[in-house]
Design a protein around this motif. Structure first.
Motif, PDB file in Angstrom:
ATOM      1  N   VAL A   1       0.847  -1.200   0.000  1.00 55.50           N
ATOM      2  CA  VAL A   1       0.000   0.000   0.000  1.00 55.50           C
ATOM      3  C   VAL A   1       0.882   1.249   0.000  1.00 55.50           C
ATOM      4  O   VAL A   1       0.681   2.170  -0.798  1.00 55.50           O
ATOM      5  N   LEU A   2       1.876   1.253   0.896  1.00 55.39           N
ATOM      6  CA  LEU A   2       2.731   2.436   0.984  1.00 55.39           C
ATOM      7  C   LEU A   2       3.417   2.699  -0.355  1.00 55.39           C
ATOM      8  O   LEU A   2       3.502   3.847  -0.812  1.00 55.39           O
ATOM      9  N   GLU A   3       3.881   1.642  -0.974  1.00 61.44           N
ATOM     10  CA  GLU A   3       4.600   1.791  -2.244  1.00 61.44           C
ATOM     11  C   GLU A   3       3.684   2.362  -3.334  1.00 61.44           C
ATOM     12  O   GLU A   3       4.044   3.296  -4.053  1.00 61.44           O
ATOM     13  N   MET A   4       2.472   1.804  -3.411  1.00 62.69           N
ATOM     14  CA  MET A   4       1.525   2.253  -4.441  1.00 62.69           C
ATOM     15  C   MET A   4       1.181   3.741  -4.295  1.00 62.69           C
ATOM     16  O   MET A   4       1.171   4.495  -5.266  1.00 62.69           O
ATOM     17  N   PHE A   5       0.926   4.153  -3.046  1.00 65.04           N
ATOM     18  CA  PHE A   5       0.431   5.516  -2.877  1.00 65.04           C
ATOM     19  C   PHE A   5       1.558   6.540  -2.760  1.00 65.04           C
ATOM     20  O   PHE A   5       1.371   7.706  -3.086  1.00 65.04           O
ATOM     21  N   GLU A   6       2.712   6.061  -2.342  1.00 66.72           N
ATOM     22  CA  GLU A   6       3.898   6.898  -2.449  1.00 66.72           C
ATOM     23  C   GLU A   6       4.127   7.213  -3.935  1.00 66.72           C
ATOM     24  O   GLU A   6       4.487   8.336  -4.296  1.00 66.72           O
ATOM     25  N   GLY A   7       3.849   6.206  -4.763  1.00 72.26           N
ATOM     26  CA  GLY A   7       3.969   6.397  -6.206  1.00 72.26           C
ATOM     27  C   GLY A   7       3.041   7.488  -6.708  1.00 72.26           C
ATOM     28  O   GLY A   7       3.410   8.296  -7.570  1.00 72.26           O
ATOM     29  N   MET A   8       1.832   7.529  -6.152  1.00 79.65           N
ATOM     30  CA  MET A   8       0.864   8.536  -6.581  1.00 79.65           C
ATOM     31  C   MET A   8       1.356   9.940  -6.187  1.00 79.65           C
ATOM     32  O   MET A   8       1.325  10.865  -7.002  1.00 79.65           O
ATOM     33  N   ILE A   9       1.822  10.057  -4.947  1.00 76.05           N
ATOM     34  CA  ILE A   9       2.320  11.358  -4.478  1.00 76.05           C
ATOM     35  C   ILE A   9       3.522  11.793  -5.331  1.00 76.05           C
ATOM     36  O   ILE A   9       3.610  12.953  -5.757  1.00 76.05           O
ATOM     37  N   LYS A  10       4.404  10.849  -5.588  1.00 74.49           N
ATOM     38  CA  LYS A  10       5.572  11.189  -6.398  1.00 74.49           C
ATOM     39  C   LYS A  10       5.164  11.611  -7.803  1.00 74.49           C
ATOM     40  O   LYS A  10       5.742  12.526  -8.383  1.00 74.49           O
ATOM     41  N   HIS A  11       4.154  10.919  -8.330  1.00 76.57           N
ATOM     42  CA  HIS A  11       3.680  11.282  -9.665  1.00 76.57           C
ATOM     43  C   HIS A  11       3.149  12.719  -9.688  1.00 76.57           C
ATOM     44  O   HIS A  11       3.447  13.492 -10.595  1.00 76.57           O
ATOM     45  N   LEU A  12       2.384  13.072  -8.664  1.00 74.60           N
ATOM     46  CA  LEU A  12       1.831  14.432  -8.609  1.00 74.60           C
ATOM     47  C   LEU A  12       2.951  15.467  -8.519  1.00 74.60           C
ATOM     48  O   LEU A  12       2.927  16.474  -9.226  1.00 74.60           O
ATOM     49  N   PHE A  13       3.930  15.198  -7.656  1.00 74.20           N
ATOM     50  CA  PHE A  13       5.037  16.144  -7.520  1.00 74.20           C
ATOM     51  C   PHE A  13       5.786  16.296  -8.843  1.00 74.20           C
ATOM     52  O   PHE A  13       6.160  17.395  -9.239  1.00 74.20           O
ATOM     53  N   LYS A  14       5.976  15.171  -9.520  1.00 78.45           N
ATOM     54  CA  LYS A  14       6.730  15.211 -10.765  1.00 78.45           C
ATOM     55  C   LYS A  14       5.944  15.930 -11.865  1.00 78.45           C
ATOM     56  O   LYS A  14       6.473  16.811 -12.555  1.00 78.45           O
ATOM     57  N   ALA A  15       4.662  15.579 -11.973  1.00 83.25           N
ATOM     58  CA  ALA A  15       3.850  16.127 -13.063  1.00 83.25           C
ATOM     59  C   ALA A  15       3.498  17.593 -12.826  1.00 83.25           C
ATOM     60  O   ALA A  15       3.416  18.376 -13.776  1.00 83.25           O
ATOM     61  N   ILE A  16       3.287  17.970 -11.595  1.00 84.54           N
ATOM     62  CA  ILE A  16       2.759  19.309 -11.310  1.00 84.54           C
ATOM     63  C   ILE A  16       3.855  20.275 -10.861  1.00 84.54           C
ATOM     64  O   ILE A  16       3.902  21.421 -11.285  1.00 84.54           O
ATOM     65  N   LYS A  17       4.720  19.816  -9.954  1.00 82.87           N
ATOM     66  CA  LYS A  17       5.695  20.727  -9.361  1.00 82.87           C
ATOM     67  C   LYS A  17       7.102  20.510  -9.906  1.00 82.87           C
ATOM     68  O   LYS A  17       8.035  21.202  -9.517  1.00 82.87           O
ATOM     69  N   VAL A  18       7.245  19.508 -10.783  1.00 83.87           N
ATOM     70  CA  VAL A  18       8.553  19.156 -11.336  1.00 83.87           C
ATOM     71  C   VAL A  18       9.566  18.941 -10.201  1.00 83.87           C
ATOM     72  O   VAL A  18      10.692  19.425 -10.236  1.00 83.87           O
ATOM     73  N   VAL A  19       9.088  18.224  -9.182  1.00 81.73           N
ATOM     74  CA  VAL A  19       9.958  17.857  -8.058  1.00 81.73           C
ATOM     75  C   VAL A  19      10.080  16.344  -8.069  1.00 81.73           C
ATOM     76  O   VAL A  19       9.076  15.643  -8.193  1.00 81.73           O
ATOM     77  N   GLU A  20      11.301  15.851  -8.000  1.00 83.22           N
ATOM     78  CA  GLU A  20      11.482  14.397  -7.972  1.00 83.22           C
ATOM     79  C   GLU A  20      12.104  13.967  -6.655  1.00 83.22           C
ATOM     80  O   GLU A  20      13.029  14.620  -6.152  1.00 83.22           O
ATOM     81  N   PHE A  21      11.600  12.895  -6.106  1.00 80.87           N
ATOM     82  CA  PHE A  21      12.172  12.340  -4.884  1.00 80.87           C
ATOM     83  C   PHE A  21      12.956  11.098  -5.268  1.00 80.87           C
ATOM     84  O   PHE A  21      12.383  10.137  -5.765  1.00 80.87           O
ATOM     85  N   GLY A  22      14.252  11.163  -5.054  1.00 86.15           N
ATOM     86  CA  GLY A  22      15.098  10.053  -5.454  1.00 86.15           C
ATOM     87  C   GLY A  22      14.781   8.767  -4.724  1.00 86.15           C
ATOM     88  O   GLY A  22      14.549   7.731  -5.337  1.00 86.15           O
ATOM     89  N   GLU A  23      14.714   8.847  -3.415  1.00 88.34           N
ATOM     90  CA  GLU A  23      14.589   7.623  -2.636  1.00 88.34           C
ATOM     91  C   GLU A  23      13.172   7.464  -2.091  1.00 88.34           C
ATOM     92  O   GLU A  23      12.317   8.329  -2.304  1.00 88.34           O
TER      93      GLU A  23
END
Length: 583
Positions: free
Chosen positions: A246-268
């Motif tokens: 669950v954590l992995e799936m939804f961490e993925g969603m948050i990361k996707h939003l940051f990447k698509a909207i704020k152009v912020v990437e979280f490496g780890e």
RNA sequence: GGUCAUGUAGUUCAGCUGGUUAGAAUGCCGGCCUGUCACGCCGGAGGUCGCGGGUUCGAAUCCCGUCGUGACCGCCA
């Protein structure tokens, strides 16, 4: 045809084109011989120009147009002799040949500009005018894009969006329900959902595997800057998953939003922190980890010098504010006042200045020698130039107060930048919370949350010590989402209701349909719900979720624009079999 | 339910310890102005100081109550 182009799209390359624009008059500048009008729509602002020399009649008419009039203007795109680099359309203007007033407008009570002169109350009353302003417009556009990107991510992950009912069964657990009377069932009420919790679990029983919904939820509780009676969740549930999945799936969603909207990437991967650790280090179950200043416990070493405040405390802790040894008496007094506010309720605050010359100055110099202070500083890792702020007392109270102080220091030292994002997962929440008033346990998350397998035996011996498969997603000190692995076996669910003090009858009456469903092959499942309004306000850099909601309620849960809630007619009341007590 | 803050022209605010005709900016109205873009310049209108009561020779100012608004605590599984 009202328009051939929007007010935001014409450029120097369009010079010479005959165009028609429609929009609102933002402001006009009448120079006598010529008049400029700024025409605004959702997409931008374009300058219209009228000239006395070329068309005196038209120019005279244009001068009479007031702010926020809606007009349609036809003319030719021309290169400006004086370009305005501040606006995207600043290289061109429209030489208007003809215009039509589509509608008149009263003079708006505040200016429709980025920095409006209107106060909160007024702008709320005329929300539709406030929404014309760029800051709010951009927030709603951001909100739309975030909803779109979230759905995009979930679609790729094979989630399906299912609508669940809004008129549902009321249950006494948790927040207060909004209720809706049923006309055809006199004396009976629906509740509005606090969340689609039971329905998404039933969808798992139904085999839908991966569900999501961007959904309105309702809680009849007092409001805050980050709490509205109706709010939006990104509600999700998955089958055949463990907590990590669950954590992995939804961490993925948050990361996707940051990447698509704020152009912020979280490496780890996002850090994981247990609830216990969050409380010990930050005094808070939603720690802001944009800055350190973690608590250092001094309980073991600070006692025994005859200072009763410390000697009688069962917890002593401190934070170290680097570079703050020069804090003035006034600043220290302010901090003391801050922690003594009734909302925080600390008795006082002890400081140790670690002076740059190597000496120490403390509010407890009377009891502690310079060597003692040096010992404490060393234990806390404080160096010359630092300020130690110490609090002592009952453990939980002191941790929370120290947590508030830490955030205050973070604010004062500008360590909480809105442009930095530090997400983490807080895990292993307690399953249950003891309520002193009603003298019973309540589910900390909700009654369908599963206990950690190893802790199940504790349900009988030490319920307060049972940890749950529950997790929160926290970003910058804001609780963005929370969820759990659910109970999917009838037996354990019954046990849970028992611990919560439900009789079998009560459990059956309130959640019978769910218990019944669990008898027909409920898969292991779990999920999460994100506070969409909070997520958008975090992205938008706004302090209040009201700024990212089109038509929010005020502090007192009122819609001041529509003047709602309001009384209903006697006819309506009668139909609903309701009698209102006149006070 | 509680704590704190706040309420003065259309709007945002100033108005110190009570003292004569309540100010500024902006908006609005009128006039002048051909390259402005927060246009500029000149002039004008606009206020029962949230409401009610009290103290005082005198209250926007002090006190009490009340209502509105905001932040927070309680509450928010």
């Amino acid at each position: 045809m009202y328009r051939t182009h929007t007010c935001g799209e014409l450029r120097i390359t369009d010079t010479g084109k005959k165009v028609t624009l429609s929009g609102w008059i933002l402001r006009s500048r009448d120079l006598g011989g010529m008049t400029f009008l700024d025409l605004r729509d959702r997409y931008g602002v374009t300058q219209l120009v009228f000239n006395m020399e070329s068309n005196a009649a038209l120019c005279t008419e244009a001068r009479k147009l007031g702010r926020e009039f809606v007009i349609q203007a036809e003319g030719q795109v021309a290169e400006r002799s004086n370009k305005n680099p501040k606006m995207p359309t600043g290289d061109i203007e429209i030489q208007v040949a003809r215009f039509t007033i589509l509608n008149y407008s009263l003079t708006p009570p505040f200016t429709i500009e980025d920095e409006s002169d209107g106060g909160d109350e007024l702008r709320m009353k005329y929300r539709y005018l406030d929404l014309r302003r760029n800051p709010l417009k951009n927030n709603l556009l951001l909100r739309h894009r975030m909803a779109y990107e979230a759905r995009h991510y979930f679609n790729l992950q094979h989630f399906i969006e299912v609508e669940t009912p809004v008129l549902i069964k009321s249950t006494p657990e948790g927040a207060r329900d909004f209720v809706v009377p049923s006309r055809v069932n006199p004396g009976q009420f629906y509740a509005l959902p606090q969340s689609p919790q039971t329905f998404k679990q039933l969808l798992m029983v139904a085999g839908y595997d991966r569900y999501m919904q961007i959904v309105k939820c309702f809680r009849d509780e007092d409001l805050r800057a980050d709490r509205q009676p109706e709010f939006t969740q990104i509600d999700c549930e998955m089958s055949f998953v463990h907590q990590e999945d669950v954590l992995e799936m939804f961490e993925g969603m948050i990361k996707h939003l940051f990447k698509a909207i704020k152009v912020v990437e979280f490496g780890e991967v996002f850090p994981r922190m247990t609830y216990a650790e969050a409380m010990e280090k930050y005094g808070n179950d939603k720690p802001d980890i944009r800055f350190g200043m973690e608590f250092i416990e001094l309980t073991g070493i600070a006692k025994g010098k005859g200072f009763s405040v410390l000697d009688t405390a069962n917890y002593i802790g401190c934070i170290v504010a680097s570079g703050c040894s020069e804090y003035t008496r006034k600043q220290l007094d302010e901090l003391t006042e801050f922690v003594k506010k009734p909302q925080i309720g600390a008795k006082g605050l002890i400081y140790i200045r670690c002076n740059t010359d190597g000496t120490f100055k403390s509010s407890m110099d009377k009891f502690y020698t310079p060597d003692d202070l040096q010992g404490l500083a060393k234990a806390a890792g404080a160096v010359a130039g630092d300020l130690m702020l110490i609090m002592a007392g009952e453990k939980m109270t002191t941790l929370r107060a120290l947590g508030e102080l830490r955030l205050e220091m973070g604010n004062r030292l500008n360590l909480r930048s809105k442009n930095i994002f530090k997400p983490l997962w807080v895990v292993d929440f307690p399953l249950l919370e003891w309520d002193r008033e009603t003298k019973r346990f309540y589910a900390m998350h909700h009654p369908f949350t599963s206990p950690k397998t190893g802790d199940i035996p504790l349900l009988d011996t030490d319920p307060a010590g049972v940890r749950a498969n529950a997790y929160d997603c926290v970003i910058n000190g804001v609780e963005i989402g929370g969820g759990s692995i659910r109970i999917h076996e009838e037996g354990l669910q019954k046990k849970m209701f028992q611990v919560l003090g439900f009789t079998d009858d009560e459990a059956e009456r309130q959640f019978g349909f769910l218990m019944q469903a669990f008898r027909y092959g409920a898969p292991p499942h779990g999920g999460i719900a994100f506070g969409f309004d909070r997520l958008v306000s975090l992205f938008a850099g706004e302090d209040s979720i009201r700024d990212v909601i089109a038509f929010p309620k005020n502090n007192a849960a009122r819609d001041v624009m529509a003047d709602c809630p309001s009384e209903i007619s006697d006819v309506q009341l009668k139909e609903l079999s309701i009698r209102v007590q006149k006070s």
